[in-house]
Every structure is written in structure tokens, then in C-alpha cells.
Write a protein that holds these residues in place. Structure first.
Motif: not given
Length: 237
Positions: A127-131, A137-142
Motif C-alpha cells: 500500500s501507499d502507507e507501507v511504501l 521510499a521518497a517517491l509516491p507510488m505512481q
């Protein structure tokens, strides 16, 4: 098949696979995915059996190690005559290049075509939260998935594993023949299980997926053949 629906054969052993595939009148129509659970139990014998049935084969072992180890492993996998294999893009460009080299060496040795090399971007269970909070991660999922896909392309990969939610972005930035293989495919009425970033087959098709992976909604169905046709019709339109 130009736009395959890949059935994830998440079974315990070869006997269970045999019982499942025997229900299909023509298994040569199928593209099947062999993952770690099945391959670690049955070994290369499962590939031999599936090839006899005429199935296209996606060997999904997600290699992730130092470049030399991955090169040597892929040299073995390249000899099996499968159609698709996977590595983790997070292993870096040197590892991805080594994977490609190993596949070509193995395929040449066996006199078969090298399989398409697919780089896993972010698992559809992430998920975005886990990422953000666990992978840091410095970047959002997309943007994360796009950056990994662009690196994979530059390293010689033939495509990536991604969720349907990233397809629009990826199609806008990568070459038309790059393969986008999408797991986490579910009809609205089917349970998502441990998948987080999911989509329906028709949504994935509309957004530009080149292949989809479907597991439990087909393999656990009371009538797997009917379930396969239902997903295939939605996917192929």
C-alpha cells in the motif's frame, strides 16, 4: 496469445495441478503461472509437464540477489523453454542486466527462445502507507513504479509487473511494445484476499495492460473452466 490471461497455479504439488488442468478440454489454450510454492515443491518437472500440455508458461520466481548469482540462476532458467520470467527491479540495473545476459546464455545453450524478462516494480500487496513508512521510499507510488519501470526498460527488460492503478502513467512514458503484466485482478464480486491495489479485467484492459494474472478466483472456483471463461471474456472484451 497476444494478450494472455495468466492463471496462477498456486497449488501445493503436481498432483493438484494435474487435477486442475484435467478439467480444461484444451490446456494448450492456457497461459499458466508457476510461482515459488509450486516450483520449490515440484522443481523443473512441473515445467516439463506443462510443456507437454502445450501451455504457455510464466515462471514467477522473482529473483533478487547480487548480479553474478542472478546471472548464473537465469542461465539455468533460460534452458527450460518457458515464456516469461521475473526479477525484482529493486535489485538495481546491474542485476537486471545480468538477468538478461543469463537468460540469453541459457537459451542459446538449449537452443530455445529466451523468455521475456519482467521486472517486479512494487508488489500489489504493498500500500501507499507501507511504501512510505516501511520501505521509506521518497517517491509516491505512481512515481516509484514509473522510475523502476524506466530503469528496467533501460536495463534490457521486456516489461514489468505492476498494478492496474499505475497503467495510465506507465503507458504515457514507456515504449508501446513494453509489457505491462498486471496481477491483483478481481471481479467486483470476488474477494481481494491479500491484494491491495486491485482492478477488474476490463479496467486493466482499458488502461493498457498487456497481460493479466488471475489466481484464486479461477483456481478456487467450483467451476474453474466457467470462471476462466468469465474472466477471459471480460479481459478480451
Amino acid at each position: 496469445m497476444e494478450k494472455p490471461l495468466m492463471i496462477a497455479l498456486d497449488f501445493d504439488d503436481l498432483a493438484a495441478v494435474t487435477a486442475f488442468l484435467d478439467r480444461f478440454p484444451d490446456p494448450s489454450q492456457l497461459t499458466v503461472k508457476v510461482g515459488m510454492e509450486l516450483f520449490y515443491q515440484a522443481g523443473p518437472a512441473i515445467i516439463t509437464d506443462l510443456k507437454k500440455r502445450g501451455c504457455d508458461i510464466f515462471l514467477d520466481l522473482k529473483l533478487f540477489d547480487i548480479p553474478n548469482t542472478v546471472r548464473q540462476a537465469m542461465a539455468q532458467i533460460g534452458q527450460l523453454g518457458v515464456d516469461y520470467v521475473t526479477v525484482h527491479s529493486l535489485g538495481g540495473s546491474a542485476m537486471l542486466k545480468a538477468a538478461k545476459e543469463g537468460l540469453e546464455i541459457g537459451a542459446a545453450k538449449a537452443g530455445v527462445d529466451a523468455p521475456a524478462l519482467l521486472a517486479v516494480t512494487e508488489l500489489t500487496s504493498i500500500s501507499d502507507e507501507v511504501l512510505k513508512n516501511e520501505q521509506h521510499a521518497a517517491l509516491p507510488m505512481q512515481d516509484q513504479v514509473l522510475a523502476l519501470a524506466q530503469m528496467a526498460d533501460q536495463a534490457g527488460c521486456d516489461g514489468v509487473i505492476c498494478s492496474a492503478l499505475e497503467l495510465t502513467t506507465l503507458n504515457a512514458h514507456l515504449r508501446p511494445d513494453f509489457l505491462f503484466v498486471v496481477p491483483g485482478i478481481r471481479m467486483q464480486e470476488d474477494q481481494t484476499g491479500d491484494q491491495v491495489r486491485v482492478a477488474s479485467p476490463d479496467q486493466a484492459a482499458a488502461d493498457g495492460a498487456k497481460a493479466i494474472v488471475v489466481g484464486r478466483p479461477i483456481t478456487k472456483a467450483s467451476d474453474p473452466v466457467a470462471a476462466w471463461h468469465r474472466y477471459q471474456n471480460a479481459w478480451q472484451g
